[in-house]
Design a protein around this motif. Structure first.
Motif, PDB file in Angstrom:
ATOM      1  N   UNK A  27       0.870  -1.241  -0.024  1.00 21.15           N
ATOM      2  CA  UNK A  27      -0.144   0.054   0.007  1.00 21.15           C
ATOM      3  C   UNK A  27       0.777   1.142   0.019  1.00 21.15           C
ATOM      4  N   UNK A  28       1.874   1.317   0.845  1.00 23.63           N
ATOM      5  CA  UNK A  28       2.844   2.377   0.768  1.00 23.63           C
ATOM      6  C   UNK A  28       3.538   2.643  -0.692  1.00 23.63           C
ATOM      7  N   UNK A  29       4.034   1.604  -1.069  1.00 23.31           N
ATOM      8  CA  UNK A  29       4.643   1.945  -2.559  1.00 23.31           C
ATOM      9  C   UNK A  29       3.666   2.085  -3.738  1.00 23.31           C
ATOM     10  N   UNK A  30       2.294   1.750  -3.446  1.00 19.62           N
ATOM     11  CA  UNK A  30       1.511   2.102  -4.427  1.00 19.62           C
ATOM     12  C   UNK A  30       1.088   3.559  -4.322  1.00 19.62           C
ATOM     13  N   UNK A  31       0.947   4.140  -3.198  1.00 24.64           N
ATOM     14  CA  UNK A  31       0.787   5.595  -2.760  1.00 24.64           C
ATOM     15  C   UNK A  31       2.062   6.357  -3.658  1.00 24.64           C
ATOM     16  N   UNK A  32       3.276   5.986  -3.508  1.00 19.50           N
ATOM     17  CA  UNK A  32       4.415   6.724  -4.287  1.00 19.50           C
ATOM     18  C   UNK A  32       4.311   6.534  -5.550  1.00 19.50           C
ATOM     19  N   UNK A  33       3.804   5.473  -5.975  1.00 20.98           N
ATOM     20  CA  UNK A  33       3.814   4.963  -7.324  1.00 20.98           C
ATOM     21  C   UNK A  33       3.002   6.005  -8.235  1.00 20.98           C
ATOM     22  N   UNK A  34       1.876   6.172  -7.668  1.00 23.20           N
ATOM     23  CA  UNK A  34       0.481   6.903  -7.740  1.00 23.20           C
ATOM     24  C   UNK A  34       1.109   8.265  -7.900  1.00 23.20           C
ATOM     25  N   UNK A  35       1.620   8.802  -6.934  1.00 24.08           N
ATOM     26  CA  UNK A  35       2.172  10.336  -6.933  1.00 24.08           C
ATOM     27  C   UNK A  35       3.249  10.551  -8.050  1.00 24.08           C
ATOM     28  N   UNK A  36       4.184   9.468  -8.336  1.00 23.21           N
ATOM     29  CA  UNK A  36       5.212   9.769  -9.485  1.00 23.21           C
ATOM     30  C   UNK A  36       4.544   9.571 -10.630  1.00 23.21           C
ATOM     31  N   UNK A  37       3.650   9.103 -10.985  1.00 21.83           N
ATOM     32  CA  UNK A  37       3.221   8.859 -12.522  1.00 21.83           C
ATOM     33  C   UNK A  37       1.931   9.275 -12.555  1.00 21.83           C
ATOM     34  N   UNK A  38       0.777   9.728 -11.517  1.00 21.90           N
ATOM     35  CA  UNK A  38      -0.367  10.118 -12.091  1.00 21.90           C
ATOM     36  C   UNK A  38      -0.642  11.378 -11.970  1.00 21.90           C
TER      37      UNK A  38
END
Length: 64
Positions: A27-38
């Motif tokens: 869940x933590x990694x998903x949050x950062x991936x969304x912040x970086x790519x979305x």
């Protein structure tokens, strides 16, 4: 007749703890991936946090 096997509850508890840790890390990694790519995600997140100045900057630079 089959004899019931005993369950090692310590092993089950440790496996459950590792599984919960995996969920938290995912869940933590998903949050950062969304912040970086979305772009849309960042825009909505800024709205939710209340950073209207950031939203205006994002709108003016990306919605041309």
């Amino acid at each position: 007749m089959l004899k019931p096997k005993t369950v090692n509850f310590e092993l089950v508890d440790e496996a459950f703890a590792v599984a919960k840790l995996g969920i938290v890390i995912n869940s933590s990694i998903n949050f950062f991936l969304y912040c970086l790519t979305g772009r849309q995600f960042r825009k909505e997140l800024a709205k939710q946090i209340g950073c209207m100045c950031v939203c205006r900057k994002v709108d003016s630079t990306t919605d041309k």
